[in-house]
Structures are given as structure tokens and as C-alpha cells.
Design a protein around this motif. Structure first.
Motif, PDB file in Angstrom:
ATOM      1  N   GLU A 194       0.847  -1.194   0.000  1.00 14.07           N
ATOM      2  CA  GLU A 194       0.000   0.000   0.000  1.00 14.07           C
ATOM      3  C   GLU A 194       0.883   1.246   0.000  1.00 14.07           C
ATOM      4  OE1 GLU A 194      -4.114   1.054   2.117  1.00 14.07           O
ATOM      5  OE2 GLU A 194      -2.420   1.080   3.519  1.00 14.07           O
ATOM      6  N   PHE A 195       0.783   2.027  -1.079  1.00  9.92           N
ATOM      7  CA  PHE A 195       1.560   3.256  -1.189  1.00  9.92           C
ATOM      8  C   PHE A 195       0.931   4.394  -0.391  1.00  9.92           C
ATOM      9  CE2 PHE A 195       3.136   0.792  -4.623  1.00  9.92           C
ATOM     10  CZ  PHE A 195       4.413   1.254  -4.904  1.00  9.92           C
ATOM     11  N   LEU A 196      -0.388   4.344  -0.227  1.00 13.38           N
ATOM     12  CA  LEU A 196      -1.096   5.424   0.469  1.00 13.38           C
ATOM     13  C   LEU A 196      -2.353   4.846   1.100  1.00 13.38           C
ATOM     14  CD1 LEU A 196      -0.940   8.579   0.859  1.00 13.38           C
ATOM     15  CD2 LEU A 196      -2.577   8.722  -1.025  1.00 13.38           C
ATOM     16  N   SER A 197      -2.512   5.064   2.406  1.00 19.35           N
ATOM     17  CA  SER A 197      -3.706   4.554   3.089  1.00 19.35           C
ATOM     18  C   SER A 197      -4.918   5.406   2.725  1.00 19.35           C
ATOM     19  CB  SER A 197      -3.493   4.580   4.604  1.00 19.35           C
ATOM     20  OG  SER A 197      -3.408   5.926   5.069  1.00 19.35           O
ATOM     21  N   GLU A 198      -6.098   4.847   2.941  1.00 22.00           N
ATOM     22  CA  GLU A 198      -7.324   5.571   2.609  1.00 22.00           C
ATOM     23  C   GLU A 198      -7.470   6.853   3.434  1.00 22.00           C
ATOM     24  OE1 GLU A 198     -11.992   5.202   3.456  1.00 22.00           O
ATOM     25  OE2 GLU A 198     -11.074   3.341   2.721  1.00 22.00           O
ATOM     26  N   PRO A 199      -7.250   6.811   4.761  1.00 18.85           N
ATOM     27  CA  PRO A 199      -7.360   8.056   5.540  1.00 18.85           C
ATOM     28  C   PRO A 199      -6.389   9.141   5.063  1.00 18.85           C
ATOM     29  CG  PRO A 199      -7.361   6.153   6.996  1.00 18.85           C
ATOM     30  CD  PRO A 199      -6.998   5.649   5.630  1.00 18.85           C
ATOM     31  N   ALA A 200      -5.172   8.710   4.705  1.00 17.28           N
ATOM     32  CA  ALA A 200      -4.185   9.678   4.221  1.00 17.28           C
ATOM     33  C   ALA A 200      -4.616  10.273   2.889  1.00 17.28           C
ATOM     34  CB  ALA A 200      -2.822   9.005   4.089  1.00 17.28           C
ATOM     35  N   ALA A 201      -5.199   9.433   2.016  1.00 24.41           N
ATOM     36  CA  ALA A 201      -5.673   9.912   0.711  1.00 24.41           C
ATOM     37  C   ALA A 201      -6.822  10.897   0.891  1.00 24.41           C
ATOM     38  CB  ALA A 201      -6.110   8.736  -0.149  1.00 24.41           C
ATOM     39  N   VAL A 202      -7.731  10.584   1.816  1.00 26.87           N
ATOM     40  CA  VAL A 202      -8.859  11.485   2.087  1.00 26.87           C
ATOM     41  C   VAL A 202      -8.346  12.848   2.555  1.00 26.87           C
ATOM     42  CG1 VAL A 202     -10.787  11.930   3.676  1.00 26.87           C
ATOM     43  CG2 VAL A 202     -10.565   9.697   2.558  1.00 26.87           C
ATOM     44  N   GLN A 203      -7.363  12.849   3.442  1.00 27.34           N
ATOM     45  CA  GLN A 203      -6.823  14.103   3.963  1.00 27.34           C
ATOM     46  C   GLN A 203      -6.153  14.914   2.863  1.00 27.34           C
ATOM     47  OE1 GLN A 203      -7.328  15.398   7.106  1.00 27.34           O
ATOM     48  NE2 GLN A 203      -6.521  17.196   6.013  1.00 27.34           N
ATOM     49  N   LYS A 204      -5.445  14.223   1.965  1.00 29.20           N
ATOM     50  CA  LYS A 204      -4.777  14.931   0.861  1.00 29.20           C
ATOM     51  C   LYS A 204      -5.806  15.573  -0.080  1.00 29.20           C
ATOM     52  CE  LYS A 204      -0.376  12.429   0.689  1.00 29.20           C
ATOM     53  NZ  LYS A 204       0.494  13.628   0.822  1.00 29.20           N
ATOM     54  N   VAL A 205      -6.890  14.864  -0.343  1.00 36.09           N
ATOM     55  CA  VAL A 205      -7.946  15.432  -1.203  1.00 36.09           C
ATOM     56  C   VAL A 205      -8.592  16.629  -0.514  1.00 36.09           C
ATOM     57  CG1 VAL A 205     -10.179  15.014  -2.285  1.00 36.09           C
ATOM     58  CG2 VAL A 205      -8.401  13.275  -2.422  1.00 36.09           C
ATOM     59  N   LEU A 206      -8.803  16.519   0.794  1.00 35.45           N
ATOM     60  CA  LEU A 206      -9.385  17.643   1.554  1.00 35.45           C
ATOM     61  C   LEU A 206      -8.464  18.857   1.510  1.00 35.45           C
ATOM     62  CD1 LEU A 206     -10.828  15.793   4.695  1.00 35.45           C
ATOM     63  CD2 LEU A 206     -12.146  16.939   2.896  1.00 35.45           C
ATOM     64  N   ASN A 207      -7.163  18.614   1.604  1.00 33.51           N
ATOM     65  CA  ASN A 207      -6.193  19.719   1.520  1.00 33.51           C
ATOM     66  C   ASN A 207      -6.238  20.385   0.149  1.00 33.51           C
ATOM     67  OD1 ASN A 207      -5.389  19.137   4.133  1.00 33.51           O
ATOM     68  ND2 ASN A 207      -3.575  17.976   3.514  1.00 33.51           N
ATOM     69  N   LEU A 208      -6.350  19.555  -0.899  1.00 33.41           N
ATOM     70  CA  LEU A 208      -6.430  20.091  -2.258  1.00 33.41           C
ATOM     71  C   LEU A 208      -7.709  20.908  -2.457  1.00 33.41           C
ATOM     72  CD1 LEU A 208      -5.158  16.971  -4.235  1.00 33.41           C
ATOM     73  CD2 LEU A 208      -4.010  19.191  -4.106  1.00 33.41           C
ATOM     74  N   LEU A 209      -8.807  20.402  -1.901  1.00 35.40           N
ATOM     75  CA  LEU A 209     -10.075  21.138  -1.988  1.00 35.40           C
ATOM     76  C   LEU A 209      -9.976  22.491  -1.293  1.00 35.40           C
ATOM     77  CD1 LEU A 209     -12.693  18.305  -1.411  1.00 35.40           C
ATOM     78  CD2 LEU A 209     -12.660  19.873  -3.357  1.00 35.40           C
TER      79      LEU A 209
END
Length: 467
Positions: A194-209
Motif C-alpha cells: 500500500e503506497f497510500l492509506s485511505e485516511p491519508a488519501a482522504v486528507q490529501k484530497v481535503l487539503n487540495l479542496l
């Protein structure tokens, strides 16, 4: 077929200075044959040929018709070799005398000898296609030329320098990095890596938003810079709104009479107030009436007042602030406003109007007819308008000033929201990656990485010929 279908194949030419008489008129030539064509009509005093001249050199000589030997003008020829020129091509610029018939004759001579007249914005389009500038910077060229205020000029210059592009590219890079991690999860899903966990991916998308929303929140400021602050002149009939409009404009734009209700419709004019572009709107006087035409005028006045960035509410100083006036101010002036006690020249010291519950910052005493207090009013308008914006000159590069940019950001936000829903819904990473690619493409449209030809054609057709 696109009018720009010739791309960089032809050598193009155009007059780059405004029409009319002037000290200098510049003709620009760009393309592989610029110096070859130039040598046919330009005779340098030092007898050397342009195609042999070093780059970024200036040469004095005459323009001569090779067929007739007629001398058309004495000029300076600037040689700029590829890639160190505006278009990244060989560029020849002829600084001639600013006489339109003479410039047109030289332009015709260049066309006869093998060049083609440039299309609107074709020089800047070539600069974009050849990688010297991105699409935001290309648009900023026209924004800088057409800037009507100091704020618009500063903002266009920052976009021209690439400030806004850098913000967009950095957000896009973070999207690409997130996408690469998601695609890593897809490629190695069978190996439990796993290169990126789901919680980490969610946080990154929230930061981008959050970053995209931050830019979208500046779109209103960008609209104001381009179109100007909407400033409404409001109040009861016959308080001097139309006279004030004429005074601020410096000409008799509005009809002024002693009869109440003269203004039946909104009247809008643009002007600069301390370097700030303002759209000043004269409105019908607010009162009760049975006249259907005046009623419609009052309705339009109310709509303008509600949508205005700043309201200048005029009060007749000879009548003072009545209870009805106070109610109207409470009803209509809920946002940014200034109270103007007008006709102050008709009131003696003992009869000066009381400002009531309003602070000194909100109240000014003026005479539109005598032009007293107008300088203070202009300063007040400028200060009040600038307080509405959320940015300062040092931060201006990150302001969205074009609707095209705003639309692309909204589309990128929609794609990010879809990817967020997919992540939270435990959908396959492929769906998340697809939405993320969409967001990346939308940001790419802004700087010109993924911009269709029809969009490019629309952008450059609004440019002046010669730029």
C-alpha cells in the motif's frame, strides 16, 4: 478550419503601435524568413545585411521599394534572433515614423516580398506555442494592455510574471503526486503493498479542496478588478444624486432639474477614483408613488442598491435626517455605505445637520453643486472599495481574474469532490484515480497544458493585431 492553421510556418508582420500620428510607429516581423525579407527592403547605412547581423543589435537605414527604388522612410531595424525574442523566432522590428499611410505602405511591401499579415494575437500565440510563456501569461499580456486602473495593472503584471501560474502548477503537482500513489496501489494490489492509506488519501484530497476553494474565493475580487466596483448613488428624490454623478464625472451626463423624480432609470458610467475603477450608477429617488414608470425606476434602483459593492446614500442637508430617511438607510444600506449630507452650502453654521447614530467615518458633508468636500468623498470611496477586497498588492498574484480560470477551478473542485466520495464509499481505486485525472486536466487547461484548439482560438481572437 482554424484561421491559425498556418501555425509557425509563415513569416508574419503587423503594425504593433496604435493607429494615428506619432513620433514612432513599429512594424514587427516574425518567422524564419524575417531577415531575408528585411534585407530586400532595408538598406543599412553601414551596408551590412540583416541576416548577417548579430542578435539584439540596432541598425540605421532606409526602407526602399526594390522595384522602383523609391525611399519610403528612414528607420531603425532591431534584429532579435531565435530563441531570444518575444516569439522565440527570428524577429525584426522596424521603428519608423508614426505616419499611418507610410506604415501601411511599408507593411504592404513586406507582404509583397513574402511575409503574411498577422492575425489578432498571433505573435503572442507563437510565444505560447513555442514555450516562452504559458496561457495565463498570454492572457495577462492583453489584461496588462487593457488595464484601466493601477490595481488592474499591478495584478496583470503579476500574472504576466507567472505568479498565478506557479500557484496553479504547485496544486497540480500535488494532485499528480497523489495520483501516482493511488496508481501504485492499483499496480501492486495483488502484492499487498500500500503506497497510500485511505485516511491519508482522504486528507490529501481535503487539503487540495481547501487550496482550490481558496482560489475560488478570490474570483469576486478578480471580477471587481476587471469590471470595477459597483457604486450606487441612492436617496430620496431631489437630494442631488444626478448632480453628484455629473460632478464626479466632470461632465453633464445626467439631466438635472428642480422637479423630483427626473431620474426614472439607472444611469451607469465608469471612472477612476484614486486609481480605483468604479462603476458609478445614478438611481431613481426612493419614495412612494402611483406613477407606474417611476415605480419601475424605483424597483430597478432597489435592485442596484442591493447588488452594489458600495452605496452612497445622499441626504438633503437643508431637510436633515428624517425618521423616514433613517428607516430607508436601515432598510437599504446593510452592507458597505457612506452617508452624504449634500447641499451643505445652503446651510449656515447654526443649521448644520446632525449625523445621528452614524459615526464620522460613515458620514461626509458635501456640496455637489459647489464641488466642496468632493476630494474627501473620492478618498472615502477609494478607501471603502479597497476594504472590500481580501488581498493586498503583495498577494495579488493568486487572484482569479478571468471567468475561464474560475470555471476550470470549479470543474476541478467537482472532480475532487467525486474522488472524495469514491474514497469514503470504499470504491475501487480506479474510480478515484479517474476523477483525480479529471481535476489535473482542468487545472492544466488554465495554464495551457491541456487546452483544446477552439479555446485557444477564442482567447487569441480578442487580442489586437500586432501583439
Amino acid at each position: 478550419m482554424s484561421p491559425y492553421r498556418f501555425a509557425n510556418e509563415d513569416t508574419i508582420c503587423a503594425i504593433s503601435t496604435p493607429p494615428g500620428q506619432g513620433g514612432i510607429g513599429v512594424i514587427r516581423v516574425s518567422g524564419q524568413r524575417s531577415f531575408e525579407i528585411g534585407d530586400r527592403i532595408f538598406h543599412a547605412v553601414h551596408k551590412k545585411k540583416l541576416h548577417k547581423a548579430p542578435t539584439h543589435t540596432l541598425h540605421y537605414g532606409k526602407i526602399v521599394d526594390p522595384r522602383t527604388g523609391e525611399v519610403l522612410d528612414e528607420v531603425l531595424a532591431a534584429v532579435m534572433r531565435s530563441p531570444k525574442s518575444y516569439t522565440c523566432e527570428d524577429v525584426l522590428e522596424l521603428s519608423c515614423h508614426g505616419n499611418t499611410p507610410s506604415l501601411m505602405k511599408i507593411l504592404s511591401l513586406l507582404v509583397r516580398e513574402g511575409a503574411r499579415e498577422a492575425l489578432p494575437g498571433e505573435f503572442t500565440r507563437r510565444a505560447f506555442l513555442n514555450g516562452r510563456i504559458d496561457l495565463v501569461q498570454a492572457e495577462a499580456v492583453m489584461d496588462f494592455i487593457s488595464a484601466e486602473s493601477e490595481i488592474a495593472r499591478e495584478l496583470a503584471l503579476k500574472h504576466l510574471n507567472g505568479d498565478f501560474s506557479q500557484v496553479i502548477l504547485k496544486i497540480r503537482e500535488r494532485m499528480v503526486s497523489l495520483l501516482s500513489n493511488l496508481e501504485g496501489n492499483i499496480d501492486f494490489s495483488q502484492e499487498d503493498i500500500e503506497f497510500l492509506s485511505e485516511p491519508a488519501a482522504v486528507q490529501k484530497v481535503l487539503n487540495l479542496l481547501e487550496e482550490v476553494d481558496g482560489l475560488l474565493n478570490t474570483a469576486r475580487d478578480g471580477r471587481i478588478v476587471r469590471e470595477g466596483f459597483l457604486v450606487a448613488l441612492a436617496g430620496r428624490p431631489n437630494v442631488g444624486k444626478s448632480t453628484l454623478l455629473n460632478t464626479l464625472l466632470g461632465n453633464e451626463r445626467a439631466i438635472v432639474t428642480a422637479f423630483p423624480g427626473t431620474t426614472r432609470d439607472t444611469l451607469e458610467e465608469s471612472l477612476l477614483v484614486h486609481g480605483v475603477k468604479v462603476r458609478l450608477v445614478d438611481t431613481a429617488g426612493i419614495r412612494s408613488t402611483d406613477d407606474p414608470i417611476e415605480k419601475e425606476g424605483i424597483k430597478r434602483a432597489e435592485e442596484t442598491i442591493r447588488s452594489a459593492d458600495l452605496v452612497l446614500w445622499l441626504v438633503d442637508a437643508t431637510a436633515g435626517m428624517t425618521p423616514e430617511e433613517d428607516k430607508n438607510i436601515e432598510k437599504y444600506c446593510r452592507k458597505n455605505y457612506l452617508i452624504l449630507f449634500n447641499k451643505i452650502d445652503l446651510v449656515n453654521d447654526s443649521g448644520l445637520p446632525r449625523t445621528g447614530r452614524f459615526s464620522n467615518k460613515q458620514v461626509l458633508k458635501i456640496s455637489s453643486f459647489r464641488k466642496s468636500g468632493i476630494r474627501e468623498l473620492e478618498a472615502g470611496i477609494s478607501e471603502a472599495c479597497l476594504q472590500l477586497t481580501r488581498w493586498t498588492g503583495s498577494e495579488a498574484g493568486a487572484v482569479v481574474i478571468r471567468r475561464r480560470h474560475e470555471q476550470a477551478l470549479r470543474e476541478a473542485k467537482a472532480s475532487l469532490l467525486h474522488s472524495l466520495d469514491s474514497l469514503k464509499g470504499n470504491m475501487s481505486p480506479e474510480f478515484v484515480a479517474l476523477d483525480l485525472k479529471g481535476a489535473i486536466d482542468h487545472l492544466g487547461k488554465i495554464v495551457g497544458i491541456t487546452t483544446p484548439d477552439d479555446v485557444l482560438n477564442q482567447i487569441f481572437k480578442d487580442f489586437c493585431i500586432g501583439k
